[in-house]
Motif scaffolding. Structure first.
Motif, PDB file in Angstrom:
ATOM      1  N   ARG A 115      10.374  17.674-117.563  1.00 31.97           N
ATOM      2  CA  ARG A 115      10.808  16.851-116.436  1.00 31.97           C
ATOM      3  C   ARG A 115       9.705  15.863-116.086  1.00 31.97           C
ATOM      4  O   ARG A 115       8.526  16.229-116.099  1.00 31.97           O
ATOM      5  CB  ARG A 115      11.089  17.714-115.202  1.00 31.97           C
ATOM      6  CG  ARG A 115      12.105  18.837-115.424  1.00 31.97           C
ATOM      7  CD  ARG A 115      13.514  18.337-115.206  1.00 31.97           C
ATOM      8  NE  ARG A 115      14.492  19.371-115.516  1.00 31.97           N
ATOM      9  CZ  ARG A 115      15.152  20.084-114.624  1.00 31.97           C
ATOM     10  NH1 ARG A 115      14.895  19.900-113.339  1.00 31.97           N
ATOM     11  NH2 ARG A 115      16.044  20.981-114.977  1.00 31.97           N
ATOM     12  N   PRO A 116      10.058  14.644-115.748  1.00 35.97           N
ATOM     13  CA  PRO A 116       9.026  13.686-115.334  1.00 35.97           C
ATOM     14  C   PRO A 116       8.387  14.126-114.017  1.00 35.97           C
ATOM     15  O   PRO A 116       9.013  14.869-113.248  1.00 35.97           O
ATOM     16  CB  PRO A 116       9.786  12.375-115.169  1.00 35.97           C
ATOM     17  CG  PRO A 116      11.219  12.714-115.185  1.00 35.97           C
ATOM     18  CD  PRO A 116      11.397  14.073-115.741  1.00 35.97           C
ATOM     19  N   PRO A 117       7.160  13.682-113.739  1.00 30.29           N
ATOM     20  CA  PRO A 117       6.518  14.076-112.478  1.00 30.29           C
ATOM     21  C   PRO A 117       7.244  13.479-111.276  1.00 30.29           C
ATOM     22  O   PRO A 117       7.797  12.376-111.359  1.00 30.29           O
ATOM     23  CB  PRO A 117       5.104  13.480-112.605  1.00 30.29           C
ATOM     24  CG  PRO A 117       5.235  12.383-113.595  1.00 30.29           C
ATOM     25  CD  PRO A 117       6.321  12.788-114.545  1.00 30.29           C
ATOM     26  N   ARG A 118       7.200  14.206-110.146  1.00 27.60           N
ATOM     27  CA  ARG A 118       7.899  13.768-108.925  1.00 27.60           C
ATOM     28  C   ARG A 118       6.936  12.954-108.060  1.00 27.60           C
ATOM     29  O   ARG A 118       6.667  13.294-106.924  1.00 27.60           O
ATOM     30  CB  ARG A 118       8.412  14.983-108.160  1.00 27.60           C
ATOM     31  CG  ARG A 118       9.433  15.751-108.918  1.00 27.60           C
ATOM     32  CD  ARG A 118       9.971  16.944-108.185  1.00 27.60           C
ATOM     33  NE  ARG A 118      11.045  17.527-108.976  1.00 27.60           N
ATOM     34  CZ  ARG A 118      12.310  17.120-108.962  1.00 27.60           C
ATOM     35  NH1 ARG A 118      12.683  16.162-108.141  1.00 27.60           N
ATOM     36  NH2 ARG A 118      13.204  17.677-109.732  1.00 27.60           N
ATOM     37  N   THR A 119       6.432  11.895-108.636  1.00 31.89           N
ATOM     38  CA  THR A 119       5.386  11.124-107.955  1.00 31.89           C
ATOM     39  C   THR A 119       5.821   9.706-107.615  1.00 31.89           C
ATOM     40  O   THR A 119       5.008   8.914-107.149  1.00 31.89           O
ATOM     41  CB  THR A 119       4.138  11.047-108.872  1.00 31.89           C
ATOM     42  OG1 THR A 119       4.576  10.627-110.177  1.00 31.89           O
ATOM     43  CG2 THR A 119       3.459  12.395-108.984  1.00 31.89           C
ATOM     44  N   LYS A 120       7.070   9.381-107.857  1.00 31.49           N
ATOM     45  CA  LYS A 120       7.498   7.985-107.671  1.00 31.49           C
ATOM     46  C   LYS A 120       7.444   7.571-106.196  1.00 31.49           C
ATOM     47  O   LYS A 120       7.784   8.335-105.303  1.00 31.49           O
ATOM     48  CB  LYS A 120       8.922   7.802-108.195  1.00 31.49           C
ATOM     49  CG  LYS A 120       9.393   6.351-108.135  1.00 31.49           C
ATOM     50  CD  LYS A 120      10.726   6.167-108.822  1.00 31.49           C
ATOM     51  CE  LYS A 120      11.297   4.781-108.545  1.00 31.49           C
ATOM     52  NZ  LYS A 120      10.433   3.690-109.020  1.00 31.49           N
TER      53      LYS A 120
END
Lengths: 129, 352
Positions: A115-120
Protein backbone atom coordinates in the motif's frame (compact mmCIF):
# COMPACT_ATOMS: atom_id res chain seq x y z
CA UNK A 1 -25.52 31.29 -32.13
CA UNK A 2 -24.23 31.42 -35.70
CA UNK A 3 -23.38 27.70 -35.50
CA UNK A 4 -26.84 26.98 -34.20
CA UNK A 5 -28.40 28.85 -37.13
CA UNK A 6 -26.41 26.74 -39.57
CA UNK A 7 -27.28 23.48 -37.85
CA UNK A 8 -30.33 22.04 -39.66
CA UNK A 9 -31.07 19.78 -36.71
CA UNK A 10 -30.97 22.48 -34.03
CA UNK A 11 -34.70 23.29 -34.35
CA UNK A 12 -35.51 19.60 -34.27
CA UNK A 13 -33.52 19.18 -31.03
CA UNK A 14 -35.27 22.15 -29.45
CA UNK A 15 -38.61 20.71 -30.50
CA UNK A 16 -37.74 17.32 -29.02
CA UNK A 17 -36.62 18.90 -25.77
CA UNK A 18 -39.83 20.94 -25.53
CA UNK A 19 -41.96 17.89 -26.30
CA UNK A 20 -40.17 15.91 -23.59
CA UNK A 21 -40.67 18.66 -21.01
CA UNK A 22 -44.33 19.16 -21.93
CA UNK A 23 -45.21 15.46 -21.85
CA UNK A 24 -43.39 14.97 -18.54
CA UNK A 25 -45.19 17.97 -17.04
CA UNK A 26 -48.63 16.82 -18.22
CA UNK A 27 -47.96 13.25 -17.08
CA UNK A 28 -46.76 14.43 -13.67
CA UNK A 29 -49.91 16.49 -13.21
CA UNK A 30 -52.08 13.50 -14.15
CA UNK A 31 -50.10 11.08 -11.99
CA UNK A 32 -50.19 13.45 -9.04
CA UNK A 33 -53.98 13.16 -8.76
CA UNK A 34 -55.94 11.12 -6.23
CA UNK A 35 -57.76 9.34 -9.05
CA UNK A 36 -54.51 8.15 -10.61
CA UNK A 37 -53.10 6.99 -7.29
CA UNK A 38 -56.31 5.11 -6.52
CA UNK A 39 -56.52 3.38 -9.92
CA UNK A 40 -52.78 2.53 -10.00
CA UNK A 41 -52.93 0.88 -6.61
CA UNK A 42 -56.19 -0.87 -7.56
CA UNK A 43 -54.45 -2.36 -10.61
CA UNK A 44 -51.49 -3.41 -8.49
CA UNK A 45 -53.81 -5.14 -6.02
CA UNK A 46 -55.46 -7.07 -8.87
CA UNK A 47 -52.05 -8.12 -10.23
CA UNK A 48 -50.94 -9.33 -6.81
CA UNK A 49 -54.14 -11.36 -6.46
CA UNK A 50 -53.60 -12.94 -9.87
CA UNK A 51 -49.98 -13.78 -9.04
CA UNK A 52 -51.06 -15.37 -5.76
CA UNK A 53 -53.64 -17.54 -7.55
CA UNK A 54 -51.02 -18.59 -10.13
CA UNK A 55 -48.53 -19.39 -7.39
CA UNK A 56 -51.04 -21.63 -5.60
CA UNK A 57 -51.94 -23.38 -8.86
CA UNK A 58 -48.28 -24.00 -9.77
CA UNK A 59 -47.46 -25.27 -6.26
CA UNK A 60 -50.31 -27.80 -6.54
CA UNK A 61 -49.16 -28.86 -10.02
CA UNK A 62 -45.49 -29.31 -8.98
CA UNK A 63 -46.53 -31.31 -5.91
CA UNK A 64 -48.56 -33.63 -8.19
CA UNK A 65 -45.57 -34.02 -10.52
CA UNK A 66 -43.31 -34.73 -7.51
CA UNK A 67 -41.11 -31.71 -8.30
CA UNK A 68 -39.80 -29.11 -5.85
CA UNK A 69 -41.47 -25.74 -6.00
CA UNK A 70 -39.55 -22.47 -6.32
CA UNK A 71 -40.20 -21.78 -2.64
CA UNK A 72 -38.64 -25.13 -1.68
CA UNK A 73 -35.56 -24.54 -3.85
CA UNK A 74 -35.22 -21.06 -2.38
CA UNK A 75 -35.53 -22.62 1.08
CA UNK A 76 -32.51 -24.83 0.37
CA UNK A 77 -30.59 -21.82 -1.00
CA UNK A 78 -31.45 -19.92 2.16
CA UNK A 79 -30.09 -22.68 4.36
CA UNK A 80 -26.84 -22.75 2.37
CA UNK A 81 -26.71 -18.96 2.65
CA UNK A 82 -27.22 -19.31 6.40
CA UNK A 83 -24.26 -21.72 6.65
CA UNK A 84 -22.09 -19.30 4.64
CA UNK A 85 -23.15 -16.38 6.84
CA UNK A 86 -22.29 -18.36 9.95
CA UNK A 87 -18.86 -19.21 8.48
CA UNK A 88 -18.36 -15.49 7.77
CA UNK A 89 -19.15 -14.65 11.37
CA UNK A 90 -16.72 -17.33 12.60
CA UNK A 91 -14.04 -15.92 10.28
CA UNK A 92 -14.64 -12.41 11.71
CA UNK A 93 -14.29 -13.71 15.27
CA UNK A 94 -11.09 -15.57 14.39
CA UNK A 95 -9.61 -12.45 12.78
CA UNK A 96 -10.45 -10.40 15.88
CA UNK A 97 -8.91 -13.02 18.17
CA UNK A 98 -5.80 -13.06 15.95
CA UNK A 99 -5.61 -9.25 16.14
CA UNK A 100 -5.54 -9.38 19.93
CA UNK A 101 -2.51 -11.68 19.99
CA UNK A 102 0.86 -10.09 20.89
CA UNK A 103 2.54 -8.34 17.96
CA UNK A 104 -0.74 -7.76 16.05
CA UNK A 105 -2.01 -4.19 16.49
CA UNK A 106 -4.98 -4.65 14.16
CA UNK A 107 -6.47 -7.42 12.08
CA UNK A 108 -4.39 -8.16 8.97
CA UNK A 109 -5.62 -6.48 5.75
CA UNK A 110 -8.11 -8.56 3.77
CA UNK A 111 -5.77 -8.58 0.80
CA UNK A 112 -2.05 -8.32 1.42
CA UNK A 113 -0.73 -6.02 -1.28
CA UNK A 114 1.82 -3.22 -0.97
CA UNK A 115 0.00 0.00 0.00
CA UNK A 116 1.29 3.50 -0.70
CA UNK A 117 2.14 5.62 2.36
CA UNK A 118 -0.71 7.67 3.88
CA UNK A 119 1.25 10.89 3.72
CA UNK A 120 -0.51 12.85 0.99
CA UNK A 121 -1.32 16.52 1.63
CA UNK A 122 -3.89 18.52 -0.32
CA UNK A 123 -2.31 20.38 -3.27
CA UNK A 124 -2.49 23.86 -1.68
CA UNK A 125 -0.53 22.74 1.39
CA UNK A 126 2.04 20.65 -0.49
CA UNK A 127 5.52 22.23 -0.33
CA UNK A 128 6.51 23.79 -3.64
CA UNK A 129 9.59 22.31 -5.26
CA UNK B 1 -22.68 28.31 -50.07
CA UNK B 2 -19.62 26.12 -49.56
CA UNK B 3 -20.36 25.92 -45.81
CA UNK B 4 -23.90 24.74 -46.55
CA UNK B 5 -22.56 22.09 -48.95
CA UNK B 6 -20.10 20.91 -46.28
CA UNK B 7 -22.89 20.76 -43.75
CA UNK B 8 -25.09 18.69 -46.07
CA UNK B 9 -22.18 16.36 -46.85
CA UNK B 10 -21.51 16.01 -43.11
CA UNK B 11 -25.16 15.11 -42.44
CA UNK B 12 -25.16 12.53 -45.26
CA UNK B 13 -22.01 10.93 -43.80
CA UNK B 14 -23.58 10.86 -40.36
CA UNK B 15 -26.73 9.25 -41.78
CA UNK B 16 -24.60 6.51 -43.35
CA UNK B 17 -22.67 6.04 -40.12
CA UNK B 18 -25.94 5.88 -38.17
CA UNK B 19 -27.11 2.98 -40.34
CA UNK B 20 -23.81 1.09 -40.02
CA UNK B 21 -23.36 1.70 -36.30
CA UNK B 22 -27.05 1.15 -35.65
CA UNK B 23 -26.61 -2.43 -36.84
CA UNK B 24 -23.50 -2.79 -34.66
CA UNK B 25 -25.44 -1.40 -31.71
CA UNK B 26 -28.08 -4.09 -31.88
CA UNK B 27 -25.60 -6.93 -32.45
CA UNK B 28 -22.89 -5.98 -29.91
CA UNK B 29 -22.79 -7.17 -26.31
CA UNK B 30 -23.58 -4.96 -23.30
CA UNK B 31 -20.87 -2.44 -22.39
CA UNK B 32 -18.26 -3.38 -19.80
CA UNK B 33 -18.70 -1.40 -16.59
CA UNK B 34 -16.98 -1.35 -13.21
CA UNK B 35 -13.50 -1.69 -14.76
CA UNK B 36 -11.37 -0.20 -11.94
CA UNK B 37 -9.36 -2.99 -10.25
CA UNK B 38 -10.73 -3.89 -6.83
CA UNK B 39 -10.58 -6.56 -4.15
CA UNK B 40 -13.40 -8.02 -2.11
CA UNK B 41 -12.83 -7.18 1.55
CA UNK B 42 -16.02 -8.60 3.02
CA UNK B 43 -19.30 -10.12 1.89
CA UNK B 44 -22.45 -10.97 3.77
CA UNK B 45 -25.61 -11.89 1.90
CA UNK B 46 -26.72 -8.85 -0.07
CA UNK B 47 -23.71 -6.78 1.07
CA UNK B 48 -20.35 -6.59 -0.71
CA UNK B 49 -17.48 -4.42 0.54
CA UNK B 50 -14.87 -3.64 -2.10
CA UNK B 51 -11.49 -1.96 -1.86
CA UNK B 52 -10.20 -0.20 -4.98
CA UNK B 53 -6.48 -0.61 -5.53
CA UNK B 54 -4.66 2.69 -4.99
CA UNK B 55 -2.79 4.09 -7.98
CA UNK B 56 -1.18 7.19 -6.45
CA UNK B 57 2.37 7.13 -5.03
CA UNK B 58 1.05 8.44 -1.73
CA UNK B 59 -2.52 8.56 -0.46
CA UNK B 60 -4.48 10.62 2.04
CA UNK B 61 -4.42 9.31 5.59
CA UNK B 62 -8.19 8.94 5.94
CA UNK B 63 -9.86 6.27 3.80
CA UNK B 64 -13.29 6.73 2.20
CA UNK B 65 -16.21 4.32 2.55
CA UNK B 66 -18.93 4.84 -0.08
CA UNK B 67 -22.42 3.54 0.71
CA UNK B 68 -24.31 2.88 -2.50
CA UNK B 69 -28.08 3.32 -2.83
CA UNK B 70 -29.94 0.09 -2.09
CA UNK B 71 -32.04 0.28 -5.25
CA UNK B 72 -29.19 0.44 -7.76
CA UNK B 73 -25.83 -1.10 -8.64
CA UNK B 74 -22.63 0.57 -7.50
CA UNK B 75 -21.04 0.57 -10.96
CA UNK B 76 -22.69 3.95 -11.67
CA UNK B 77 -19.72 5.27 -9.68
CA UNK B 78 -17.30 3.31 -11.87
CA UNK B 79 -19.02 3.53 -15.24
CA UNK B 80 -16.26 3.84 -17.84
CA UNK B 81 -12.67 5.07 -18.07
CA UNK B 82 -12.74 8.86 -17.81
CA UNK B 83 -16.29 8.75 -16.41
CA UNK B 84 -15.59 6.88 -13.19
CA UNK B 85 -15.93 8.61 -9.83
CA UNK B 86 -13.89 5.89 -8.16
CA UNK B 87 -11.13 6.15 -10.78
CA UNK B 88 -11.06 9.93 -10.28
CA UNK B 89 -10.85 9.66 -6.49
CA UNK B 90 -8.08 7.06 -6.42
CA UNK B 91 -6.24 9.13 -9.02
CA UNK B 92 -6.48 12.12 -6.68
CA UNK B 93 -4.89 10.09 -3.88
CA UNK B 94 -7.85 8.77 -1.89
CA UNK B 95 -8.12 5.25 -0.53
CA UNK B 96 -11.58 4.13 -1.61
CA UNK B 97 -13.86 1.39 -0.28
CA UNK B 98 -17.41 0.83 -1.50
CA UNK B 99 -20.45 -0.96 -0.11
CA UNK B 100 -22.40 -2.41 -3.03
CA UNK B 101 -25.62 -4.41 -2.85
CA UNK B 102 -26.74 -7.49 -4.75
CA UNK B 103 -30.38 -8.56 -5.08
CA UNK B 104 -31.72 -9.64 -1.68
CA UNK B 105 -32.68 -13.32 -1.47
CA UNK B 106 -35.84 -14.61 0.17
CA UNK B 107 -33.84 -14.92 3.41
CA UNK B 108 -32.98 -11.20 3.19
CA UNK B 109 -36.64 -10.12 3.03
CA UNK B 110 -36.56 -9.64 6.81
CA UNK B 111 -33.78 -7.03 6.65
CA UNK B 112 -34.76 -3.78 8.33
CA UNK B 113 -33.24 -0.36 8.90
CA UNK B 114 -31.52 -1.71 11.98
CA UNK B 115 -29.71 -4.38 9.94
CA UNK B 116 -28.32 -1.74 7.62
CA UNK B 117 -27.50 0.92 10.23
CA UNK B 118 -26.60 -1.09 13.34
CA UNK B 119 -25.02 -4.10 11.65
CA UNK B 120 -23.93 -3.67 8.02
CA UNK B 121 -22.46 -0.16 8.04
CA UNK B 122 -20.74 -0.48 11.48
CA UNK B 123 -19.29 -3.84 10.40
CA UNK B 124 -17.97 -2.30 7.16
CA UNK B 125 -16.53 0.73 8.96
CA UNK B 126 -14.68 -1.66 11.27
CA UNK B 127 -13.49 -3.67 8.25
CA UNK B 128 -12.15 -0.48 6.63
CA UNK B 129 -10.39 0.42 9.90
CA UNK B 130 -8.82 -3.04 10.12
CA UNK B 131 -7.87 -3.12 6.46
CA UNK B 132 -6.43 0.39 6.29
CA UNK B 133 -4.99 0.55 9.80
CA UNK B 134 -6.66 3.95 10.29
CA UNK B 135 -9.30 4.63 12.93
CA UNK B 136 -10.75 7.63 11.04
CA UNK B 137 -13.04 6.92 8.10
CA UNK B 138 -14.90 9.31 5.78
CA UNK B 139 -18.36 8.04 4.77
CA UNK B 140 -20.00 9.05 1.48
CA UNK B 141 -23.62 8.05 0.85
CA UNK B 142 -25.55 8.33 -2.40
CA UNK B 143 -29.36 8.76 -2.32
CA UNK B 144 -30.76 6.01 -0.02
CA UNK B 145 -27.14 5.12 0.74
CA UNK B 146 -26.96 8.67 2.08
CA UNK B 147 -30.12 8.15 4.13
CA UNK B 148 -28.65 4.98 5.68
CA UNK B 149 -25.34 6.76 6.33
CA UNK B 150 -27.19 9.64 8.03
CA UNK B 151 -29.20 7.19 10.17
CA UNK B 152 -25.99 5.33 11.10
CA UNK B 153 -24.17 8.55 12.05
CA UNK B 154 -27.19 9.77 14.07
CA UNK B 155 -27.30 6.44 15.94
CA UNK B 156 -23.58 6.55 16.79
CA UNK B 157 -22.87 9.95 18.39
CA UNK B 158 -19.73 8.56 20.04
CA UNK B 159 -18.38 6.93 16.89
CA UNK B 160 -18.69 9.61 14.21
CA UNK B 161 -17.10 9.41 10.77
CA UNK B 162 -14.13 11.70 10.14
CA UNK B 163 -16.31 13.37 7.48
CA UNK B 164 -19.80 12.68 6.19
CA UNK B 165 -20.60 13.40 2.55
CA UNK B 166 -24.12 12.97 1.20
CA UNK B 167 -25.05 13.03 -2.45
CA UNK B 168 -28.68 14.02 -3.08
CA UNK B 169 -30.01 12.54 0.16
CA UNK B 170 -33.71 12.96 0.99
CA UNK B 171 -34.69 13.90 4.54
CA UNK B 172 -38.15 15.48 4.19
CA UNK B 173 -40.01 12.70 2.40
CA UNK B 174 -43.24 14.71 2.23
CA UNK B 175 -41.47 16.81 -0.42
CA UNK B 176 -40.89 13.80 -2.70
CA UNK B 177 -44.31 14.60 -4.00
CA UNK B 178 -45.03 11.98 -6.65
CA UNK B 179 -43.62 9.10 -4.59
CA UNK B 180 -45.63 10.35 -1.61
CA UNK B 181 -48.76 10.53 -3.76
CA UNK B 182 -48.33 7.06 -5.26
CA UNK B 183 -47.80 5.55 -1.82
CA UNK B 184 -50.76 7.45 -0.31
CA UNK B 185 -51.87 5.31 2.65
CA UNK B 186 -55.52 5.63 1.58
CA UNK B 187 -54.82 3.62 -1.59
CA UNK B 188 -51.45 1.88 -1.25
CA UNK B 189 -51.55 -1.35 0.76
CA UNK B 190 -47.83 -1.82 1.48
CA UNK B 191 -48.53 -4.73 3.82
CA UNK B 192 -50.35 -6.62 1.09
CA UNK B 193 -47.52 -5.96 -1.37
CA UNK B 194 -44.72 -7.04 0.97
CA UNK B 195 -46.63 -9.97 2.45
CA UNK B 196 -47.36 -11.38 -0.99
CA UNK B 197 -44.03 -10.68 -2.73
CA UNK B 198 -41.48 -11.01 0.08
CA UNK B 199 -38.95 -8.75 -1.58
CA UNK B 200 -40.29 -5.91 -3.70
CA UNK B 201 -39.57 -6.79 -7.37
CA UNK B 202 -37.03 -4.72 -9.27
CA UNK B 203 -39.61 -4.14 -12.04
CA UNK B 204 -41.75 -2.18 -9.58
CA UNK B 205 -38.79 -0.05 -8.48
CA UNK B 206 -37.74 0.54 -12.10
CA UNK B 207 -41.28 1.49 -13.14
CA UNK B 208 -41.52 3.89 -10.21
CA UNK B 209 -38.39 5.75 -11.37
CA UNK B 210 -39.46 5.66 -15.04
CA UNK B 211 -42.91 7.06 -14.33
CA UNK B 212 -41.40 10.22 -12.86
CA UNK B 213 -40.26 11.17 -16.39
CA UNK B 214 -42.35 9.08 -18.81
CA UNK B 215 -41.24 10.89 -21.99
CA UNK B 216 -37.54 10.87 -21.19
CA UNK B 217 -36.89 7.29 -22.34
CA UNK B 218 -38.47 7.94 -25.76
CA UNK B 219 -36.60 11.24 -26.14
CA UNK B 220 -33.41 9.44 -25.11
CA UNK B 221 -33.86 6.79 -27.80
CA UNK B 222 -34.39 9.50 -30.44
CA UNK B 223 -31.27 11.34 -29.23
CA UNK B 224 -29.34 8.07 -29.36
CA UNK B 225 -30.34 7.52 -32.99
CA UNK B 226 -29.36 11.07 -33.86
CA UNK B 227 -25.93 10.55 -32.25
CA UNK B 228 -25.42 6.99 -33.44
CA UNK B 229 -22.46 8.16 -35.58
CA UNK B 230 -20.62 9.28 -32.42
CA UNK B 231 -18.98 6.28 -30.77
CA UNK B 232 -18.17 7.98 -27.46
CA UNK B 233 -21.78 9.18 -27.09
CA UNK B 234 -23.13 5.71 -27.84
CA UNK B 235 -20.68 4.07 -25.40
CA UNK B 236 -21.67 6.46 -22.63
CA UNK B 237 -25.39 6.16 -23.43
CA UNK B 238 -25.27 2.37 -23.33
CA UNK B 239 -23.45 2.32 -20.01
CA UNK B 240 -26.05 4.66 -18.46
CA UNK B 241 -28.89 2.71 -20.10
CA UNK B 242 -27.55 -0.56 -18.74
CA UNK B 243 -27.28 0.90 -15.25
CA UNK B 244 -30.71 2.55 -15.20
CA UNK B 245 -32.47 -0.70 -16.19
CA UNK B 246 -30.37 -2.75 -13.75
CA UNK B 247 -32.53 -1.85 -10.76
CA UNK B 248 -32.37 -4.02 -7.64
CA UNK B 249 -35.29 -5.55 -5.76
CA UNK B 250 -35.68 -4.20 -2.23
CA UNK B 251 -35.83 -6.26 0.94
CA UNK B 252 -39.51 -6.47 1.93
CA UNK B 253 -39.30 -5.27 5.53
CA UNK B 254 -36.88 -2.50 4.56
CA UNK B 255 -39.38 -1.33 1.92
CA UNK B 256 -42.25 -1.51 4.42
CA UNK B 257 -40.28 0.63 6.87
CA UNK B 258 -39.34 3.10 4.14
CA UNK B 259 -43.00 3.57 3.23
CA UNK B 260 -44.40 3.69 6.75
CA UNK B 261 -41.66 5.39 8.76
CA UNK B 262 -40.16 7.71 6.15
CA UNK B 263 -42.89 8.47 3.61
CA UNK B 264 -46.07 8.18 5.67
CA UNK B 265 -44.82 9.43 9.03
CA UNK B 266 -41.78 11.43 7.83
CA UNK B 267 -40.04 10.43 11.07
CA UNK B 268 -36.45 11.10 9.94
CA UNK B 269 -37.34 14.72 9.21
CA UNK B 270 -39.22 15.01 12.52
CA UNK B 271 -36.29 13.50 14.46
CA UNK B 272 -38.66 10.79 15.69
CA UNK B 273 -37.21 7.75 13.92
CA UNK B 274 -36.47 4.87 16.29
CA UNK B 275 -34.20 2.09 15.06
CA UNK B 276 -33.41 -0.92 17.22
CA UNK B 277 -34.81 0.91 20.25
CA UNK B 278 -32.58 3.96 19.71
CA UNK B 279 -33.67 7.34 18.37
CA UNK B 280 -31.89 8.52 15.22
CA UNK B 281 -31.57 12.16 16.25
CA UNK B 282 -29.96 14.10 13.40
CA UNK B 283 -28.66 16.68 15.89
CA UNK B 284 -26.32 13.94 17.17
CA UNK B 285 -24.36 14.16 13.91
CA UNK B 286 -21.32 16.29 14.63
CA UNK B 287 -18.93 15.20 11.88
CA UNK B 288 -18.00 17.72 9.16
CA UNK B 289 -20.76 17.43 6.55
CA UNK B 290 -20.97 18.15 2.84
CA UNK B 291 -24.32 17.71 1.11
CA UNK B 292 -24.31 17.88 -2.69
CA UNK B 293 -27.63 18.26 -4.47
CA UNK B 294 -28.70 18.62 -8.11
CA UNK B 295 -30.65 21.57 -9.49
CA UNK B 296 -32.86 19.39 -11.71
CA UNK B 297 -33.18 16.28 -9.55
CA UNK B 298 -36.56 14.72 -10.38
CA UNK B 299 -36.13 11.81 -7.93
CA UNK B 300 -34.97 13.72 -4.84
CA UNK B 301 -36.11 17.34 -5.29
CA UNK B 302 -34.10 20.06 -3.59
CA UNK B 303 -36.91 20.67 -1.07
CA UNK B 304 -36.68 17.04 0.10
CA UNK B 305 -32.89 17.10 0.52
CA UNK B 306 -32.39 20.64 1.84
CA UNK B 307 -33.33 20.09 5.53
CA UNK B 308 -30.31 17.85 6.22
CA UNK B 309 -27.90 20.73 6.65
CA UNK B 310 -30.23 22.52 9.10
CA UNK B 311 -30.93 19.39 11.16
CA UNK B 312 -27.41 18.14 11.87
CA UNK B 313 -25.38 19.32 14.85
CA UNK B 314 -22.12 19.67 12.86
CA UNK B 315 -20.28 22.97 13.22
CA UNK B 316 -18.46 22.42 9.92
CA UNK B 317 -21.20 21.91 7.30
CA UNK B 318 -21.80 22.97 3.74
CA UNK B 319 -24.38 22.36 1.04
CA UNK B 320 -23.78 22.74 -2.66
CA UNK B 321 -26.39 22.76 -5.41
CA UNK B 322 -24.96 21.95 -8.82
CA UNK B 323 -26.38 21.85 -12.33
CA UNK B 324 -27.56 18.40 -13.32
CA UNK B 325 -29.99 15.68 -12.36
CA UNK B 326 -30.10 12.86 -9.83
CA UNK B 327 -27.64 10.67 -11.77
CA UNK B 328 -25.70 13.25 -13.79
CA UNK B 329 -24.73 14.87 -10.48
CA UNK B 330 -22.51 11.90 -9.63
CA UNK B 331 -21.66 10.30 -12.98
CA UNK B 332 -20.90 11.33 -16.55
CA UNK B 333 -19.40 14.45 -18.12
CA UNK B 334 -21.42 16.83 -15.89
CA UNK B 335 -20.02 15.24 -12.72
CA UNK B 336 -16.46 15.21 -14.08
CA UNK B 337 -16.41 19.00 -14.33
CA UNK B 338 -18.71 19.95 -11.43
CA UNK B 339 -19.13 17.62 -8.44
CA UNK B 340 -15.88 15.69 -8.41
CA UNK B 341 -13.49 18.69 -8.30
CA UNK B 342 -15.71 20.39 -5.66
CA UNK B 343 -15.68 17.25 -3.53
CA UNK B 344 -11.91 16.87 -3.94
CA UNK B 345 -11.35 20.47 -2.83
CA UNK B 346 -13.62 20.02 0.22
CA UNK B 347 -12.42 16.57 1.24
CA UNK B 348 -8.68 16.83 0.56
CA UNK B 349 -8.02 19.28 3.39
CA UNK B 350 -10.14 17.14 5.72
CA UNK B 351 -8.43 13.84 4.84
CA UNK B 352 -4.97 14.37 6.34
Amino acid sequence: MADKDKDPLASWRDLLSQWEQNVNAIANRTMGSDEYSSSMNGAMGATLKMQETMRQFMAAYLATANLPSRTEVLGIAERIGGVEARLDRIAVLLERIAAKEPGQATAPPAVSRPRPPRTKSPPSTEPST
Amino acid sequence: MSATADRIQNEVERAIQRSIKGLEYFSSPAPVVGHTPKDVVFERGTLHLYHYRPVADEIYRIPILIVMATSNRGYILDLAPGQSFVEYMIGRGYDVYLIDWSPPTAADSELRFEDYTLRFIPECVQRVRDDSGESDVTVIGYCMGGVLSVMWAALHPDDQPANLVCFTTPIDFSRMELFAKWSDRRYFDVDKLVDSTGNVPSELIFTGFEMLRPATRIAGQITLWENMWDESFVRSFRAFERWSTDTLPLAGEYFRETIKELIWENRLHKNELVIGGRRADLRSITAPLLHAMAEHDHIVPYAAAKPLIDHVGSADKEEIVLKGGHVSLVAGPNAVKRLWPRLDAWLGVRSV
